[in-house]
Design a protein around this motif. Structure first.
Motif, PDB file in Angstrom:
ATOM      1  N   LYS A   1       3.778   6.118   1.686  1.00 39.82           N
ATOM      2  CA  LYS A   1       2.384   5.680   1.707  1.00 39.82           C
ATOM      3  C   LYS A   1       2.043   4.949   0.405  1.00 39.82           C
ATOM      4  O   LYS A   1       2.542   5.302  -0.662  1.00 39.82           O
ATOM      5  N   PRO A   2       1.137   3.974   0.471  1.00 36.73           N
ATOM      6  CA  PRO A   2       0.589   3.447  -0.781  1.00 36.73           C
ATOM      7  C   PRO A   2      -0.167   4.553  -1.512  1.00 36.73           C
ATOM      8  O   PRO A   2      -0.740   5.451  -0.887  1.00 36.73           O
ATOM      9  N   LYS A   3      -0.169   4.496  -2.820  1.00 33.31           N
ATOM     10  CA  LYS A   3      -0.804   5.563  -3.606  1.00 33.31           C
ATOM     11  C   LYS A   3      -2.271   5.744  -3.238  1.00 33.31           C
ATOM     12  O   LYS A   3      -2.795   6.861  -3.254  1.00 33.31           O
ATOM     13  N   ALA A   4      -2.936   4.653  -2.893  1.00 39.02           N
ATOM     14  CA  ALA A   4      -4.359   4.746  -2.556  1.00 39.02           C
ATOM     15  C   ALA A   4      -4.600   5.561  -1.291  1.00 39.02           C
ATOM     16  O   ALA A   4      -5.722   6.033  -1.059  1.00 39.02           O
ATOM     17  N   TRP A   5      -3.575   5.738  -0.465  1.00 43.30           N
ATOM     18  CA  TRP A   5      -3.723   6.486   0.787  1.00 43.30           C
ATOM     19  C   TRP A   5      -3.016   7.838   0.741  1.00 43.30           C
ATOM     20  O   TRP A   5      -2.949   8.535   1.760  1.00 43.30           O
ATOM     21  N   ALA A   6      -2.509   8.233  -0.390  1.00 45.97           N
ATOM     22  CA  ALA A   6      -1.616   9.390  -0.471  1.00 45.97           C
ATOM     23  C   ALA A   6      -2.255  10.684   0.026  1.00 45.97           C
ATOM     24  O   ALA A   6      -1.579  11.535   0.612  1.00 45.97           O
ATOM     25  N   SER A   7      -3.543  10.869  -0.178  1.00 46.09           N
ATOM     26  CA  SER A   7      -4.187  12.137   0.166  1.00 46.09           C
ATOM     27  C   SER A   7      -4.953  12.090   1.482  1.00 46.09           C
ATOM     28  O   SER A   7      -5.641  13.054   1.835  1.00 46.09           O
ATOM     29  N   LEU A   8      -4.834  11.007   2.231  1.00 45.78           N
ATOM     30  CA  LEU A   8      -5.615  10.868   3.461  1.00 45.78           C
ATOM     31  C   LEU A   8      -5.080  11.765   4.575  1.00 45.78           C
ATOM     32  O   LEU A   8      -3.873  11.956   4.724  1.00 45.78           O
ATOM     33  N   SER A   9      -5.987  12.293   5.377  1.00 46.81           N
ATOM     34  CA  SER A   9      -5.610  13.030   6.573  1.00 46.81           C
ATOM     35  C   SER A   9      -5.077  12.060   7.624  1.00 46.81           C
ATOM     36  O   SER A   9      -5.199  10.836   7.485  1.00 46.81           O
TER      37      SER A   9
ATOM     38  N   ASP B   1      -7.938   9.867   8.909  1.00 43.93           N
ATOM     39  CA  ASP B   1      -8.357   8.881   7.916  1.00 43.93           C
ATOM     40  C   ASP B   1      -7.266   7.836   7.682  1.00 43.93           C
ATOM     41  O   ASP B   1      -7.566   6.667   7.402  1.00 43.93           O
ATOM     42  N   LEU B   2      -6.013   8.247   7.804  1.00 44.35           N
ATOM     43  CA  LEU B   2      -4.916   7.302   7.653  1.00 44.35           C
ATOM     44  C   LEU B   2      -4.932   6.279   8.791  1.00 44.35           C
ATOM     45  O   LEU B   2      -4.727   5.078   8.565  1.00 44.35           O
ATOM     46  N   GLU B   3      -5.206   6.732   9.998  1.00 45.90           N
ATOM     47  CA  GLU B   3      -5.326   5.802  11.123  1.00 45.90           C
ATOM     48  C   GLU B   3      -6.456   4.804  10.875  1.00 45.90           C
ATOM     49  O   GLU B   3      -6.305   3.597  11.122  1.00 45.90           O
ATOM     50  N   LYS B   4      -7.586   5.295  10.377  1.00 46.87           N
ATOM     51  CA  LYS B   4      -8.708   4.402  10.082  1.00 46.87           C
ATOM     52  C   LYS B   4      -8.333   3.400   8.995  1.00 46.87           C
ATOM     53  O   LYS B   4      -8.693   2.216   9.073  1.00 46.87           O
TER      54      LYS B   4
ATOM     55  N   THR C   1      -8.462  -0.596   9.380  1.00 48.11           N
ATOM     56  CA  THR C   1      -9.363  -1.369   8.526  1.00 48.11           C
ATOM     57  C   THR C   1      -8.604  -2.382   7.687  1.00 48.11           C
ATOM     58  O   THR C   1      -8.993  -3.559   7.599  1.00 48.11           O
ATOM     59  N   TYR C   2      -7.517  -1.935   7.067  1.00 48.11           N
ATOM     60  CA  TYR C   2      -6.736  -2.839   6.216  1.00 48.11           C
ATOM     61  C   TYR C   2      -6.154  -3.995   7.029  1.00 48.11           C
ATOM     62  O   TYR C   2      -6.250  -5.162   6.632  1.00 48.11           O
ATOM     63  N   THR C   3      -5.567  -3.685   8.173  1.00 52.86           N
ATOM     64  CA  THR C   3      -4.981  -4.729   9.017  1.00 52.86           C
ATOM     65  C   THR C   3      -6.037  -5.738   9.435  1.00 52.86           C
ATOM     66  O   THR C   3      -5.840  -6.958   9.337  1.00 52.86           O
TER      67      THR C   3
ATOM     68  N   ALA D   1      -3.394   2.023  15.748  1.00 51.64           N
ATOM     69  CA  ALA D   1      -4.457   1.604  14.833  1.00 51.64           C
ATOM     70  C   ALA D   1      -4.203   0.188  14.338  1.00 51.64           C
ATOM     71  O   ALA D   1      -5.126  -0.635  14.243  1.00 51.64           O
ATOM     72  N   GLY D   2      -2.935  -0.115  14.034  1.00 43.00           N
ATOM     73  CA  GLY D   2      -2.596  -1.458  13.582  1.00 43.00           C
ATOM     74  C   GLY D   2      -2.646  -2.488  14.691  1.00 43.00           C
ATOM     75  O   GLY D   2      -3.225  -3.570  14.530  1.00 43.00           O
TER      76      GLY D   2
END
Length: 281
Positions: free
Chosen positions: A21-29, A32-35, A39-41, A92-93
């Motif tokens: 995972k990118p560090k900015a997403w490391a703690s996401l559930s 939230d990771l799906e979101k 969103t990023y895509t 999600a993507g």
């Protein structure tokens, strides 16, 4: 020129051995990771659309054999439900791509293009969970993935089994075994001994020609071309240990020695071979 955009969803490139995972997403559930993936895509594609630069095809993930965004999206060894979580991340993507422009083709990409068992295992699990995609991408390096017979058999089987076009989206061959930086080469004399082509501009061109012919012979015109990774192997700070597989020697272009072979290669490839087309002009 047509463009393929490859989302790795990581802070560095990903492959079957590293899908962090990118560090900015490391703690996401998981939710939230799906979101975050969606969103990023979507945000990237909307920004490209604003510049009138939308890609023609998008890869959602890179060499996904072992999944993506570990450990949530790992495809094995996580106590059950692995493909359910992976499929949710992929959806999600892919849903984000479709929402921005439904004309963009979506590719799902696996390494080891000659391994039919691995391809069937992965795509069977993904398709039964309803992940939407248009094209199968395969990596194929003859010194790691075996001879053309395995690749050809796999392309014919999975293109029919899943009713999808197939593109060899990563491939390369060295023009030399000499070292162009201070790291060990990924392509070396053992690679030459395994693959059988000489480590020379001519050997490189012959491999590309033969690969092109194999792709063009996939049943029902399902083989649509290939991408070379990376023709700019001279960019040493980016592709360390790979500088001897590009289309430039350490001092000058290989292109003059490859031009005739590439021209014949392109006769039998399809539109998504755009990384090669400038050589034929």
């Amino acid at each position: 020129m047509k463009v393929l955009l490859d989302f790795h969803y990581s802070d560095f490139w990903t492959d079957p051995g590293k899908q962090f995972k990118p560090k900015a997403w490391a703690s996401l559930s998981q939710n939230d990771l799906e979101k975050a993936v969606g969103t990023y895509t979507g945000d990237v594609l909307k920004a490209m659309r604003a510049q009138n630069a939308l890609p023609n095809m998008v890869q959602v993930g890179n060499e996904l054999n072992s999944g993506m965004l570990w450990p949530n999206g790992k495809s094995w060894g996580e106590g059950g439900g692995e493909f359910d979580r992976l499929a949710a991340l992929l959806k999600a993507g892919t849903n984000a791509v479709r929402s921005v422009d439904s004309n963009i083709k979506i590719m799902l990409h696996l390494a080891h293009g000659g391994d039919n068992g691995a391809s069937r295992w992965w795509f069977d699990e993904i398709t039964k969970r309803g992940v939407s995609f248009d094209t199968i991408g395969l990596s194929y390096y003859p010194y790691w993935d075996g001879g053309f017979s395995g690749l050809t058999s796999n392309m014919n089987d999975i293109s029919a089994r899943y009713n999808k076009d197939v593109i060899v989206v990563e491939t390369a061959y060295g023009f030399t075994t000499a070292n162009g930086d201070n790291l060990d080469n990924s392509f070396n004399q053992d690679s030459v001994n395994t693959a059988g082509y000489p480590a020379s501009p001519q050997g490189q061109a012959s491999f590309i020609r033969d690969l092109s012919e194999k792709i063009s012979q996939v049943n029902n015109n399902r083989g649509r071309g290939f991408f070379y990774w990376s023709r700019f192997g001279f960019q040493r700070k980016v592709l360390r240990g790979l500088v001897n597989t590009g289309w430039l020697t350490f001092k000058q272009p290989v292109l003059s020695e490859m031009r005739g072979k590439i021209k014949r290669c392109l006769i039998s490839t399809e539109k998504h071979c755009h990384l090669l087309m400038y050589l034929n002009k």
